[in-house]
Write a protein that holds these residues in place. Structure first.
Motif, PDB file in Angstrom:
ATOM      1  N   SER A   1      -9.060  -3.444  -9.272  1.00 14.28           N
ATOM      2  CA  SER A   1      -9.480  -2.069  -9.032  1.00 14.28           C
ATOM      3  C   SER A   1      -9.669  -1.393  -7.702  1.00 14.28           C
ATOM      4  O   SER A   1      -9.418  -0.129  -7.756  1.00 14.28           O
ATOM      5  CB  SER A   1     -10.900  -1.931  -9.388  1.00 14.28           C
ATOM      6  OG  SER A   1     -11.241  -2.164 -10.855  1.00 14.28           O
ATOM      7  N   GLU A   2      -9.671  -2.814  -6.605  1.00 11.35           N
ATOM      8  CA  GLU A   2      -9.470  -2.182  -5.305  1.00 11.35           C
ATOM      9  C   GLU A   2      -7.866  -1.802  -4.865  1.00 11.35           C
ATOM     10  O   GLU A   2      -8.190  -0.567  -4.163  1.00 11.35           O
ATOM     11  CB  GLU A   2      -9.820  -3.358  -4.365  1.00 11.35           C
ATOM     12  CG  GLU A   2      -9.386  -3.461  -2.935  1.00 11.35           C
ATOM     13  CD  GLU A   2      -9.405  -5.212  -2.516  1.00 11.35           C
ATOM     14  OE1 GLU A   2      -8.347  -4.629  -0.990  1.00 11.35           O
ATOM     15  OE2 GLU A   2      -9.672  -5.493  -2.804  1.00 11.35           O
ATOM     16  N   PHE A   3      -7.428  -2.160  -5.871  1.00  7.94           N
ATOM     17  CA  PHE A   3      -5.469  -1.749  -5.488  1.00  7.94           C
ATOM     18  C   PHE A   3      -6.086   0.102  -5.844  1.00  7.94           C
ATOM     19  O   PHE A   3      -5.121   0.798  -4.913  1.00  7.94           O
ATOM     20  CB  PHE A   3      -4.059  -2.386  -5.295  1.00  7.94           C
ATOM     21  CG  PHE A   3      -4.572  -3.940  -5.164  1.00  7.94           C
ATOM     22  CD1 PHE A   3      -5.278  -4.113  -3.820  1.00  7.94           C
ATOM     23  CD2 PHE A   3      -4.546  -5.000  -5.836  1.00  7.94           C
ATOM     24  CE1 PHE A   3      -4.485  -5.656  -3.023  1.00  7.94           C
ATOM     25  CE2 PHE A   3      -4.346  -6.084  -5.923  1.00  7.94           C
ATOM     26  CZ  PHE A   3      -5.043  -6.525  -3.849  1.00  7.94           C
ATOM     27  N   GLU A   4      -6.240   0.545  -6.350  1.00 11.25           N
ATOM     28  CA  GLU A   4      -5.577   2.033  -7.277  1.00 11.25           C
ATOM     29  C   GLU A   4      -6.480   2.522  -6.306  1.00 11.25           C
ATOM     30  O   GLU A   4      -6.452   3.565  -6.668  1.00 11.25           O
ATOM     31  CB  GLU A   4      -6.049   1.255  -9.114  1.00 11.25           C
ATOM     32  CG  GLU A   4      -5.667   0.268  -9.530  1.00 11.25           C
ATOM     33  CD  GLU A   4      -6.088   0.463 -10.814  1.00 11.25           C
ATOM     34  OE1 GLU A   4      -5.127   0.141 -12.354  1.00 11.25           O
ATOM     35  OE2 GLU A   4      -7.625   0.885 -11.184  1.00 11.25           O
ATOM     36  N   SER A   5      -7.796   2.291  -5.627  1.00 10.47           N
ATOM     37  CA  SER A   5      -8.338   2.804  -5.075  1.00 10.47           C
ATOM     38  C   SER A   5      -7.986   3.847  -3.859  1.00 10.47           C
ATOM     39  O   SER A   5      -8.701   4.278  -2.637  1.00 10.47           O
ATOM     40  CB  SER A   5      -9.986   2.388  -4.584  1.00 10.47           C
ATOM     41  OG  SER A   5      -9.755   1.494  -3.866  1.00 10.47           O
ATOM     42  N   TRP A   6      -6.940   2.788  -3.049  1.00  8.41           N
ATOM     43  CA  TRP A   6      -6.042   3.372  -2.194  1.00  8.41           C
ATOM     44  C   TRP A   6      -5.476   4.922  -1.978  1.00  8.41           C
ATOM     45  O   TRP A   6      -5.167   4.991  -2.811  1.00  8.41           O
ATOM     46  CB  TRP A   6      -4.835   2.302  -1.572  1.00  8.41           C
ATOM     47  CG  TRP A   6      -5.423   1.021  -1.390  1.00  8.41           C
ATOM     48  CD1 TRP A   6      -6.529   0.485  -0.773  1.00  8.41           C
ATOM     49  CD2 TRP A   6      -4.526   0.048  -1.522  1.00  8.41           C
ATOM     50  NE1 TRP A   6      -6.809  -0.990  -0.842  1.00  8.41           N
ATOM     51  CE2 TRP A   6      -5.666  -1.162  -0.926  1.00  8.41           C
ATOM     52  CE3 TRP A   6      -3.418  -0.737  -1.643  1.00  8.41           C
ATOM     53  CZ2 TRP A   6      -4.367  -2.824  -0.520  1.00  8.41           C
ATOM     54  CZ3 TRP A   6      -2.828  -1.810  -1.106  1.00  8.41           C
ATOM     55  CH2 TRP A   6      -4.055  -2.854  -0.426  1.00  8.41           C
TER      56      TRP A   6
ATOM     57  N   PRO B   1       0.701  -0.609   0.034  1.00  9.70           N
ATOM     58  CA  PRO B   1       0.053   0.054  -0.151  1.00  9.70           C
ATOM     59  C   PRO B   1       0.916   1.102   0.011  1.00  9.70           C
ATOM     60  O   PRO B   1       1.915   1.160   0.612  1.00  9.70           O
ATOM     61  CB  PRO B   1      -1.323  -0.421   0.858  1.00  9.70           C
ATOM     62  CG  PRO B   1      -0.568  -1.321   1.588  1.00  9.70           C
ATOM     63  CD  PRO B   1       0.776  -2.473   1.263  1.00  9.70           C
TER      64      PRO B   1
ATOM     65  N   ARG C   1      -8.218  -8.062  -8.210  1.00  8.85           N
ATOM     66  CA  ARG C   1      -8.365  -7.255  -6.826  1.00  8.85           C
ATOM     67  C   ARG C   1      -7.546  -5.431  -8.112  1.00  8.85           C
ATOM     68  O   ARG C   1      -7.467  -4.901  -6.417  1.00  8.85           O
ATOM     69  CB  ARG C   1      -7.937  -7.887  -5.543  1.00  8.85           C
ATOM     70  CG  ARG C   1      -8.612  -8.528  -5.220  1.00  8.85           C
ATOM     71  CD  ARG C   1      -7.623  -9.439  -3.933  1.00  8.85           C
ATOM     72  NE  ARG C   1      -7.817  -8.220  -2.874  1.00  8.85           N
ATOM     73  CZ  ARG C   1      -7.290  -8.879  -1.973  1.00  8.85           C
ATOM     74  NH1 ARG C   1      -6.664  -9.479  -1.623  1.00  8.85           N
ATOM     75  NH2 ARG C   1      -7.088  -7.468  -0.538  1.00  8.85           N
TER      76      ARG C   1
ATOM     77  N   ASP D   1      -5.457 -13.132  -8.608  1.00 11.96           N
ATOM     78  CA  ASP D   1      -6.076 -12.361  -7.482  1.00 11.96           C
ATOM     79  C   ASP D   1      -5.153 -10.793  -7.793  1.00 11.96           C
ATOM     80  O   ASP D   1      -6.227 -10.220  -7.196  1.00 11.96           O
ATOM     81  CB  ASP D   1      -5.464 -13.235  -6.347  1.00 11.96           C
ATOM     82  CG  ASP D   1      -6.378 -12.700  -5.114  1.00 11.96           C
ATOM     83  OD1 ASP D   1      -7.187 -12.363  -5.132  1.00 11.96           O
ATOM     84  OD2 ASP D   1      -5.287 -12.973  -3.885  1.00 11.96           O
TER      85      ASP D   1
END
Length: 204
Positions: free
Chosen positions: A199-204, A174, A197, A193
């Motif tokens: 898109s989730e990581f790009e939204s951090w 992160p 995921r 995996d």
């Protein structure tokens, strides 16, 4: 490079094919008996450094495939493993790419499997906006990918890297908002995996 260099004095007379001419510059005089181990370590260290050395500037590499210009990438895999096993006996922490450490332990079947994983991650991330491949800087270091979000004030961008610390092979780190933050990598269950995921990581 076809056989182990366990005797430093033999290294002068029987240089391994494919290695640079500097191998012939090693002094052939026998050291005192108390220094023989140090000499073996020194010769192996020199040979391993040359095995990791790449032709061309590291900063020109735009993908993992571009970075595979060292002897360890081109030589027969059996020879690469033989030399690496000799090196870790005298220097357990010797620099080596993640896939070579995994192959030596038997966790990864072969070198090409590591290359395939690297290429798969690169294909996924290079097709998305904001991701950039960062080639290794020092010999033996792995390249990685960084995502630079639009939010200002991020101290360190999100990073994706290949690893031998688990069988999923992919870690995501992160972003660090502050210099003193300590972040732990998120272990993924392989490139699939990561794809699920991302898109989730790009939204951090």
């Amino acid at each position: 490079m076809t056989e182990p260099l366990l005797n430093a004095h033999d290294a002068v007379r029987t240089p391994r094919p494919g290695m640079p001419e500097q191998r012939r510059m090693v002094i052939g005089r026998q050291p005192p008996s108390g220094l023989s181990g140090m000499r073996v370590s020194s010769v192996l260290g020199l040979e391993w450094s040359m095995a990791l050395s790449r032709s061309g500037a590291a900063e020109l590499s735009r993908s993992p495939a571009d970075s595979r210009r060292a002897w360890i990438h081109r030589a027969p895999e059996r020879q690469v493993l033989t030399l690496y096993r000799e090196v870790v006996v005298v220097s357990p922490g010797a620099a080596a790419p993640w896939w070579l450490r995994a192959v030596r332990r038997g966790d990864l079947l072969h070198r090409e499997a590591g290359f395939t994983l690297e290429d798969g991650v690169h294909e996924l991330l290079s097709g998305r906006a904001g991701w950039a491949y960062v080639p290794w800087v020092n010999e033996g270091e792995d390249g990685y990918w960084e995502y630079e979000p639009s939010d200002s004030g991020v101290y360190q961008p999100i990073t994706v890297r290949l690893t031998d610390r688990h069988r999923g092979w992919v870690d995501v780190l992160p972003a660090q908002v502050n210099a003193n933050d300590i972040v732990q990598p998120v272990a993924l269950a392989g490139p699939f995996d990561l794809r699920a995921r991302i898109s989730e990581f790009e939204s951090w």
